[in-house]
Scaffold this motif. Structure first.
Motif, PDB file in Angstrom:
ATOM      1  N   HIS A  13       0.854  -1.194   0.000  1.00  0.00           N
ATOM      2  CA  HIS A  13       0.000   0.000   0.000  1.00  0.00           C
ATOM      3  C   HIS A  13       0.890   1.244   0.000  1.00  0.00           C
ATOM      4  O   HIS A  13       1.933   1.248   0.653  1.00  0.00           O
ATOM      5  CB  HIS A  13      -0.891   0.054   1.246  1.00  0.00           C
ATOM      6  N   ARG A  52      -1.376   3.668   4.314  1.00  0.00           N
ATOM      7  CA  ARG A  52      -1.096   2.723   5.413  1.00  0.00           C
ATOM      8  C   ARG A  52      -1.761   3.097   6.737  1.00  0.00           C
ATOM      9  O   ARG A  52      -2.180   2.200   7.472  1.00  0.00           O
ATOM     10  CB  ARG A  52       0.417   2.561   5.605  1.00  0.00           C
ATOM     11  N   THR A  97      -5.047   1.325   7.451  1.00  0.00           N
ATOM     12  CA  THR A  97      -5.093  -0.098   7.761  1.00  0.00           C
ATOM     13  C   THR A  97      -4.960  -0.287   9.276  1.00  0.00           C
ATOM     14  O   THR A  97      -4.693   0.670  10.005  1.00  0.00           O
ATOM     15  CB  THR A  97      -3.953  -0.862   7.049  1.00  0.00           C
TER      16      THR A  97
END
Length: 113
Positions: A100, A105, A108
């Motif tokens: 990613h 990020r 997440t």
């Protein structure tokens, strides 16, 4: 056993199992291969070969250890290597989904870097 040695063992065990499962019904034309480099902390599971007149070469999984964390650079598995790492006891804070972009990020549940 220190953290990185423990992570190396977990990564290798996961990739060895994936490779073993893949080779239970081997393809004569396409090989499943592993490159496990503890010195450089790079771990790859990839395929190489031919299907008819088409060259097959592709990385299914690329993991590396960087800054005391597990960086998943490439993951084309169905369940996801991160799922396997979590099941093996690796905390989310030590897993970076490096496939990613850095800007995504934080969205997440895993480490950003």
């Amino acid at each position: 056993m220190d953290k990185l040695s423990h992570y190396r063992n977990i990564i290798k065990n996961i990739l060895l199992e994936y490779d073993r499962l893949c080779n239970t019904s081997p393809d004569d034309e396409v090989e499943s291969l592993l490159a496990l480099d503890d010195e450089r902390d790079q771990y790859l599971w990839f395929q190489l070969g031919w299907q008819q007149k088409h060259r097959i070469k592709g990385i299914t999984v690329h993991i590396r250890l960087k800054n005391q964390k597990i960086w998943i650079e490439e993951d084309w598995t169905e369940e996801g290597i991160a799922t396997e790492l979590l099941a093996a006891g690796v905390p989310q804070s030590d897993i970076v989904l490096a496939f990613h972009p850095p800007s995504e990020r934080p969205l997440t549940e895993f480490a950003t870097a």
